[in-house]
Motif scaffolding. Structure first.
Motif, PDB file in Angstrom:
ATOM      1  N   LEU A   1       0.817  -1.213   0.000  1.00 55.17           N
ATOM      2  CA  LEU A   1       0.000   0.000   0.000  1.00 55.17           C
ATOM      3  C   LEU A   1       0.856   1.270   0.000  1.00 55.17           C
ATOM      4  O   LEU A   1       0.411   2.326   0.381  1.00 55.17           O
ATOM      5  N   GLY A   2       2.116   1.140  -0.407  1.00 57.10           N
ATOM      6  CA  GLY A   2       2.985   2.310  -0.337  1.00 57.10           C
ATOM      7  C   GLY A   2       3.588   2.703  -1.672  1.00 57.10           C
ATOM      8  O   GLY A   2       4.593   3.409  -1.710  1.00 57.10           O
TER       9      GLY A   2
ATOM     10  N   LEU B   1      -3.025   9.927  -6.764  1.00 65.71           N
ATOM     11  CA  LEU B   1      -4.266  10.075  -6.002  1.00 65.71           C
ATOM     12  C   LEU B   1      -4.317  11.374  -5.191  1.00 65.71           C
ATOM     13  O   LEU B   1      -5.347  12.046  -5.150  1.00 65.71           O
ATOM     14  N   VAL B   2      -3.201  11.710  -4.519  1.00 64.44           N
ATOM     15  CA  VAL B   2      -3.263  12.883  -3.643  1.00 64.44           C
ATOM     16  C   VAL B   2      -2.754  14.139  -4.355  1.00 64.44           C
ATOM     17  O   VAL B   2      -3.080  15.258  -3.969  1.00 64.44           O
TER      18      VAL B   2
ATOM     19  N   PHE C   1      -8.561   8.847   0.308  1.00 63.34           N
ATOM     20  CA  PHE C   1      -8.129   7.454   0.155  1.00 63.34           C
ATOM     21  C   PHE C   1      -6.616   7.344   0.340  1.00 63.34           C
ATOM     22  O   PHE C   1      -6.115   6.528   1.115  1.00 63.34           O
ATOM     23  N   ALA C   2      -5.886   8.210  -0.376  1.00 64.87           N
ATOM     24  CA  ALA C   2      -4.423   8.162  -0.312  1.00 64.87           C
ATOM     25  C   ALA C   2      -3.921   8.481   1.091  1.00 64.87           C
ATOM     26  O   ALA C   2      -2.925   7.931   1.558  1.00 64.87           O
ATOM     27  N   LEU C   3      -4.623   9.379   1.791  1.00 65.05           N
ATOM     28  CA  LEU C   3      -4.158   9.807   3.111  1.00 65.05           C
ATOM     29  C   LEU C   3      -4.514   8.808   4.203  1.00 65.05           C
ATOM     30  O   LEU C   3      -3.856   8.744   5.236  1.00 65.05           O
TER      31      LEU C   3
ATOM     32  N   VAL D   1      -5.746   5.220   3.558  1.00 66.40           N
ATOM     33  CA  VAL D   1      -5.514   3.806   3.267  1.00 66.40           C
ATOM     34  C   VAL D   1      -4.054   3.530   2.913  1.00 66.40           C
ATOM     35  O   VAL D   1      -3.470   2.565   3.382  1.00 66.40           O
ATOM     36  N   LEU D   2      -3.463   4.401   2.101  1.00 66.67           N
ATOM     37  CA  LEU D   2      -2.088   4.161   1.667  1.00 66.67           C
ATOM     38  C   LEU D   2      -1.088   4.520   2.770  1.00 66.67           C
ATOM     39  O   LEU D   2      -1.382   5.323   3.655  1.00 66.67           O
ATOM     40  N   VAL D   3       0.068   3.897   2.698  1.00 68.14           N
ATOM     41  CA  VAL D   3       1.089   4.123   3.716  1.00 68.14           C
ATOM     42  C   VAL D   3       2.272   4.832   3.092  1.00 68.14           C
ATOM     43  O   VAL D   3       2.925   4.287   2.212  1.00 68.14           O
ATOM     44  N   TRP D   4       2.529   6.039   3.506  1.00 64.80           N
ATOM     45  CA  TRP D   4       3.681   6.766   2.955  1.00 64.80           C
ATOM     46  C   TRP D   4       4.154   7.831   3.937  1.00 64.80           C
ATOM     47  O   TRP D   4       3.427   8.257   4.824  1.00 64.80           O
TER      48      TRP D   4
ATOM     49  N   VAL E   1       0.521  16.089   5.577  1.00 67.42           N
ATOM     50  CA  VAL E   1      -0.364  16.559   4.504  1.00 67.42           C
ATOM     51  C   VAL E   1      -1.813  16.642   4.989  1.00 67.42           C
ATOM     52  O   VAL E   1      -2.531  17.593   4.689  1.00 67.42           O
TER      53      VAL E   1
END
Lengths: 294, 304
Positions: free
Chosen positions: A5-6, A14-15, B120-122, B124-127, B133
């Motif tokens: 998921l990274g 997406l962002v 979703f990106a903020l 669900v995703l991992v970064w 942000v």
């Protein structure tokens, strides 16, 4: 699993667009506006650097003092009014109407979705004195008193503003606080009833403490919204008579667009932003301290 | 007021010495009396909330002479739609409604798409840096619109966008984002990560996972948030007033604000009809969707 998921490209896709639009249209202008506070002039005539002269003017400007005082007065009166009446409504829904509250809730909530301009024009007519008495003055006449020129004086105009905004929003706060009250477990209330505490005592010692968190958030939302009031007052009184009902937002709008003073307008906007931030931080801190104590 | 109702509805009755049957009717009657303040309060509440709107509706059918010469409580002598026609044509209302739709429609769609993707990106995703942000977006909820108005006015003026509806579309899209990102991130938090992990193991990219799984899954949430934002955009006055500099660009709210200026003297009938169109359009929407509206608006209360 984290790597799945990274994926950086996906994150960017997406962002990215939202972040770019948000930065260009909101973040950059905030700092741009900060820069404006050091200049005078406008987009059409050009700008001239004046250093901190705008802030010096701001401190000595009696119109700013009046607008600031009006903003604070408005925020206090409306917040107390809408949260208190909203809480009253929530209690009514939970303890008096109970299962039958849905229809009343839905009806009283309705005015909040109405355009403020439409509501303001409606209230102008309800409180009209010329050419014909509106509903309110006609009722006053029925009780034998003289008609009041509601919009002829800053004090009475403020009363109309307060009535209008509380009429518009009390149902909204009723539903907001109702959501907090129905979460109080029924057995807690039941055991309090068996212990013989009813009415005031139950409200003070059980219902109020248990609904305090949602009450505090309602107050924060309310102050945060009322400090920024613009539409309803602009449409109802246009800040008048004179400038007696002008909050900071309307004063900022007029200095910027009627008189074309962008630098000074930005300074007023900055003052408003700082007040909003300060109030939120102070209330948030205070409420956290109280909650850990109680 | 309400606290007294609380006590009256709960206090036990103290009439133990009477004969049983008479006591029963007596307590029943007493109970009815005790409920009376509550009922009266509800009745008063409903009158206060609905009467102004009923009065508005009745007024929209009155003629100018009825307004000027008869009592405010009088009923209209006829029910025709002359005032509505007048407001719609001479009052330019058709133009204003069209402008509002052109400004609100595209910005609502764009803002919801970008905001949901970002949420979703903020969430669900991992970064690295996603907390920062998210905080950046949250700050946008607090900032008063007045703080960005003047630079935007300059930008639109210099890029030549002034004189079109583009400034409204762009500004609405951006100013709606903070709340949408915040709410959508909250809704995505409730979905187990495994759902999206499984889809990516199947070989689908994350962007596809968003469009094929995330977006459909959030249908209800997107609808609710979109509805709230629709109300904010549709009812907006500040942004519309700042960036619409000519009569043909006016949105519904700006048009209504300047409505009396369309005629020489105030024409009360058309004015009431114009307010009515604005109010009862919302009423229809609210009657159909009141549950979602209540849920959404209270969730969006952070905006103040």
């Amino acid at each position: 699993m984290e790597q799945v998921l990274g994926d950086r490209k996906s994150v960017a896709i997406l962002v990215g667009p939202a972040l770019i639009v948000y930065s260009l249209v909101m973040l950059v202008p905030v700092f741009w506006s900060l820069g404006y506070t050091l200049f005078e002039g406008n987009a059409v005539t050009g700008f001239r650097y004046v250093g901190f002269a705008n802030f010096a003017d701001l401190i000595g400007d009696s119109k700013v003092h009046d607008a600031l005082w009006f903003t604070i007065r408005y925020a206090l009166v409306i917040t107390v009014g809408q949260v208190l009446l909203g809480y009253g409504l929530a209690l009514l829904y939970v303890f008096v109407l109970r299962r039958y509250s849905s229809l009343v809730r839905t009806l009283v909530f309705f005015p909040i979705v109405l355009p403020t301009v439409a509501v303001a024009l409606l209230f102008q007519q309800l409180f009209a004195v010329a050419p014909q008495n509106g509903v309110v003055n006609s009722l006053i006449n029925v009780f034998g008193a003289d008609s009041i020129d509601w919009f002829g004086d800053g004090g009475t105009a403020f009363i109309v503003i307060a009535i209008m905004d509380i009429w518009r929003s009390m149902g909204f706060y009723g539903v907001l606080l109702y959501a907090g009250l129905v979460e109080i477990p029924e057995d807690v209330l039941e055991s309090a009833r068996i212990d013989g505490s009813g009415g005031w005592r139950m409200l003070r010692h059980i219902v109020l403490p248990l609904s305090l968190p949602v009450l505090v958030s309602a107050i924060i939302f309310s102050i945060n919204g009322t400090l920024k009031v613009f539409d309803s007052i602009l449409a109802l009184t246009n800040g008048g008579p004179g400038t007696s009902t002008s909050p900071l937002t309307i004063y900022m709008f007029q200095t910027s667009f009627t008189y074309g003073e962008y630098g000074y307008g930005s300074s007023v906007a900055l003052l408003l932003t700082i007040i909003c931030l300060m109030v939120t931080v102070v209330i948030f801190r205070a409420s956290r301290r109280d909650l850990t104590k109680g | 007021m309400t606290s007294t109702d609380l006590s009256t509805s709960q206090a036990p009755s103290g009439l133990a010495t009477r004969p049983a049957s008479r006591r029963q009717t007596r307590t029943r009657r007493l109970r009815r009396w005790r409920r009376l303040p509550g009922h009266l309060l509800v009745a008063l509440l409903l009158v206060v909330v609905t009467y102004p709107l009923v009065w508005l509706l009745l007024g929209s059918f009155k003629t100018q002479t009825e307004f000027l010469e008869e009592s405010v409580f009088s009923l209209p002598s006829q029910f025709n739609f002359d005032n509505y026609v007048e407001a719609w044509t001479t009052g330019n209302f058709s133009q204003y409604v069209l402008n509002s739709i052109i400004a609100v429609g595209p910005s609502l769609f764009l803002m919801m798409l970008l905001g949901t993707a970002a949420g979703f990106a903020l969430e669900v995703l991992v970064w690295k840096g996603r907390a920062g942000v998210l905080l950046l977006f949250l700050a946008g909820i607090m900032v008063p619109m007045q703080m960005i108005l003047l630079p935007l006015f300059t930008i639109y003026f210099q890029t030549g966008l002034t004189g079109t509806l583009w400034p409204l579309v762009i500004t609405y899209t951006a100013t709606g984002l903070p709340l949408t990102v915040f709410l959508m991130a909250t809704y995505f938090r409730a979905v187990p990560r495994e759902v999206f992990e499984a889809s990516t193991l199947d070989g689908a990219g994350l962007v596809r996972a968003f469009f094929q799984i995330g977006l459909p899954m959030m249908r209800n949430a997107i609808f609710t948030v979109g509805l709230v934002q629709f109300f904010f955009f549709w009812n907006d006055l500040l942004i519309a007033l700042t960036f619409t500099n000519s009569g043909e660009l006016r949105t519904l709210q700006v048009g209504l604000l300047n409505f009396s200026g369309q005629f020489g003297t105030t024409q009360y009938g058309p004015l009431f009809a114009a307010i009515c169109l604005n109010v009862f359009g919302m009423l229809v929407l609210y009657l159909v969707l009141n549950k979602q509206v209540q849920k959404g608006l209270t969730a969006g209360a952070v905006k103040g």
